[in-house]
Motif scaffolding. Structure first.
Motif, PDB file in Angstrom:
ATOM      1  N   GLU A   7      80.612  37.707  13.247  1.00  0.00           N
ATOM      2  CA  GLU A   7      81.322  37.687  14.531  1.00  0.00           C
ATOM      3  C   GLU A   7      81.137  36.350  15.236  1.00  0.00           C
ATOM      4  O   GLU A   7      82.093  35.773  15.777  1.00  0.00           O
ATOM      5  CB  GLU A   7      80.814  38.830  15.409  1.00  0.00           C
ATOM      6  N   THR A   8      79.907  35.828  15.202  1.00  0.00           N
ATOM      7  CA  THR A   8      79.634  34.522  15.805  1.00  0.00           C
ATOM      8  C   THR A   8      80.423  33.423  15.107  1.00  0.00           C
ATOM      9  O   THR A   8      81.002  32.536  15.747  1.00  0.00           O
ATOM     10  CB  THR A   8      78.129  34.204  15.712  1.00  0.00           C
ATOM     11  N   ASN A  11      84.140  33.735  16.053  1.00  0.00           N
ATOM     12  CA  ASN A  11      84.338  33.348  17.454  1.00  0.00           C
ATOM     13  C   ASN A  11      84.250  31.833  17.621  1.00  0.00           C
ATOM     14  O   ASN A  11      85.085  31.208  18.291  1.00  0.00           O
ATOM     15  CB  ASN A  11      83.291  34.016  18.334  1.00  0.00           C
ATOM     16  N   THR A  53      89.328  35.944  27.888  1.00  0.00           N
ATOM     17  CA  THR A  53      87.948  35.957  28.387  1.00  0.00           C
ATOM     18  C   THR A  53      87.715  37.065  29.412  1.00  0.00           C
ATOM     19  O   THR A  53      86.588  37.570  29.544  1.00  0.00           O
ATOM     20  CB  THR A  53      87.597  34.603  29.034  1.00  0.00           C
ATOM     21  N   THR A  56      87.916  40.808  27.187  1.00  0.00           N
ATOM     22  CA  THR A  56      86.985  41.152  26.132  1.00  0.00           C
ATOM     23  C   THR A  56      85.640  41.629  26.684  1.00  0.00           C
ATOM     24  O   THR A  56      85.218  41.249  27.782  1.00  0.00           O
ATOM     25  CB  THR A  56      86.753  39.938  25.208  1.00  0.00           C
ATOM     26  N   SER A  57      84.993  42.474  25.899  1.00  0.00           N
ATOM     27  CA  SER A  57      83.634  42.911  26.238  1.00  0.00           C
ATOM     28  C   SER A  57      82.595  42.092  25.486  1.00  0.00           C
ATOM     29  O   SER A  57      81.393  42.324  25.615  1.00  0.00           O
ATOM     30  CB  SER A  57      83.462  44.403  25.883  1.00  0.00           C
ATOM     31  N   ASP A  58      83.071  41.125  24.689  1.00  0.00           N
ATOM     32  CA  ASP A  58      82.186  40.268  23.899  1.00  0.00           C
ATOM     33  C   ASP A  58      81.754  39.087  24.755  1.00  0.00           C
ATOM     34  O   ASP A  58      82.553  38.199  25.060  1.00  0.00           O
ATOM     35  CB  ASP A  58      82.916  39.800  22.638  1.00  0.00           C
ATOM     36  N   TYR A  59      80.495  39.081  25.157  1.00  0.00           N
ATOM     37  CA  TYR A  59      79.984  38.017  26.015  1.00  0.00           C
ATOM     38  C   TYR A  59      80.130  36.651  25.355  1.00  0.00           C
ATOM     39  O   TYR A  59      80.490  35.662  25.996  1.00  0.00           O
ATOM     40  CB  TYR A  59      78.510  38.277  26.346  1.00  0.00           C
ATOM     41  N   GLN A  60      79.847  36.591  24.050  1.00  0.00           N
ATOM     42  CA  GLN A  60      79.925  35.324  23.327  1.00  0.00           C
ATOM     43  C   GLN A  60      81.349  34.773  23.322  1.00  0.00           C
ATOM     44  O   GLN A  60      81.568  33.580  23.541  1.00  0.00           O
ATOM     45  CB  GLN A  60      79.440  35.538  21.898  1.00  0.00           C
ATOM     46  N   LEU A  61      82.328  35.634  23.112  1.00  0.00           N
ATOM     47  CA  LEU A  61      83.721  35.210  23.120  1.00  0.00           C
ATOM     48  C   LEU A  61      84.133  34.717  24.505  1.00  0.00           C
ATOM     49  O   LEU A  61      84.903  33.758  24.637  1.00  0.00           O
ATOM     50  CB  LEU A  61      84.631  36.360  22.669  1.00  0.00           C
ATOM     51  N   THR A  62      83.619  35.363  25.527  1.00  0.00           N
ATOM     52  CA  THR A  62      83.917  34.929  26.894  1.00  0.00           C
ATOM     53  C   THR A  62      83.415  33.516  27.141  1.00  0.00           C
ATOM     54  O   THR A  62      84.140  32.660  27.671  1.00  0.00           O
ATOM     55  CB  THR A  62      83.279  35.895  27.906  1.00  0.00           C
TER      56      THR A  62
END
Length: 284
Positions: A7-8, A11, A53, A56-62
């Motif tokens: 995922e990282t 992203n 941003t 999404t619920s993905d902090y890293q993607l934000t």
């Protein structure tokens, strides 16, 4: 510490590709329409990233999305600075303002590192898209720049010994009747020796064919210049004469469709436009 997983990786790759694409579009793409339309399209792209941003619920993607927006926004800032030919002082002041805004925006983040709700972000994207569409329509409907050649009636040839002495034979006036800034793409102009120039033929080295006087015209415009809305710019057109005994001589200037074939009569300078898809060779 950031956990490196699939995922990282995806992203980070997506953010890197989006940033590179935006930077290339802003800096390298020669857009066929007004720079204002180009900027509006970039704003649509950034509004789309901002929507991602905020949804999404993905902090890293934000966080990565914010990075794309900041990097692209800075490139867009320098594009605008170049568009208006701003100097060092406005550039530094603008960067300080951006820095202040970034610090201020940090205080607006909620516990999920978001600024607005997903619905508000969608409204923002829709508004920016409508704005970009309006700018594009105005750009297409209003047309582009108007180029007007204004030749001199005659020219006195400057000294040829310093800096390949060039003499001014006219001006190219570029007018912008549209409400948007437009990029200058100057037409190609050339000059040739028309009439009988035998008295000005340069000497030929022994054993070589006789040389003839030749001319080269040049529109003195800069790189990537723009004309502001309802404004105008004037660019000098100069000529370099490769000949003998021409310093201080005066020649009349005539605009023609192409270089005349007639080699008789009073010598004069023929000035004409060369199509972009056609090369024009001149002797040196």
């Amino acid at each position: 510490m950031v956990e490196l997983n699939s995922e990282t990786l995806f992203n980070g790759a997506a953010a890197a590709v989006a940033t590179v694409a935006a930077l290339m579009f802003i800096v390298n793409v020669q857009f066929p329409y007004s720079p204002a339309t180009k900027i509006a399209l970039v704003l649509v792209f950034l509004a789309g990233i901002f929507l991602i941003t905020q949804r999404t619920s993905d902090y890293q993607l934000t966080v990565l999305g914010y990075g794309v927006i900041v990097a692209s926004g800075l490139a867009l800032f320098f594009e605008v600075i170049g568009l208006f030919s701003a100097g060092t002082t406005p550039t530094v002041f603008g960067l300080l303002v951006i820095a202040g805004l970034l610090f201020a925006l940090r205080t607006r983040l909620d516990e999920d590192s978001r600024f607005v709700s997903a619905r508000q972000a969608r409204y923002l994207l829709a508004a920016v898209a409508v704005f970009a569409a309006l700018v594009l329509v105005v750009d297409v409907v209003s047309g582009g720049l108007v180029y007007e050649l204004q030749p001199e009636s005659e020219v006195e040839i400057a000294g040829q010994q310093e800096y390949r002495g060039e003499s001014r034979i006219g001006s190219l006036v570029v007018s912008n009747p549209t409400p948007l800034p437009e990029r200058v793409e100057t037409p190609r102009y050339e000059a040739c020796a028309a009439g009988n120039w035998s008295a000005y033929d340069p000497p030929s080295p022994e054993g070589e064919p006789e040389r003839e006087a030749s001319l080269h015209a040049n529109v003195q415009s800069g790189y990537d210049e723009h004309v502001l809305p309802f404004g105008a710019e004037r660019y000098p057109i100069t000529v370099y004469v490769n000949g003998a005994n021409v310093e201080g001589e005066s020649f009349r200037i005539e605009t023609t469709e192409e270089c005349p074939d007639d080699g008789s009569g009073t010598p004069y300078i023929a000035l004409f436009e060369v199509p972009e898809d056609r090369s024009y060779a001149y002797a040196v």
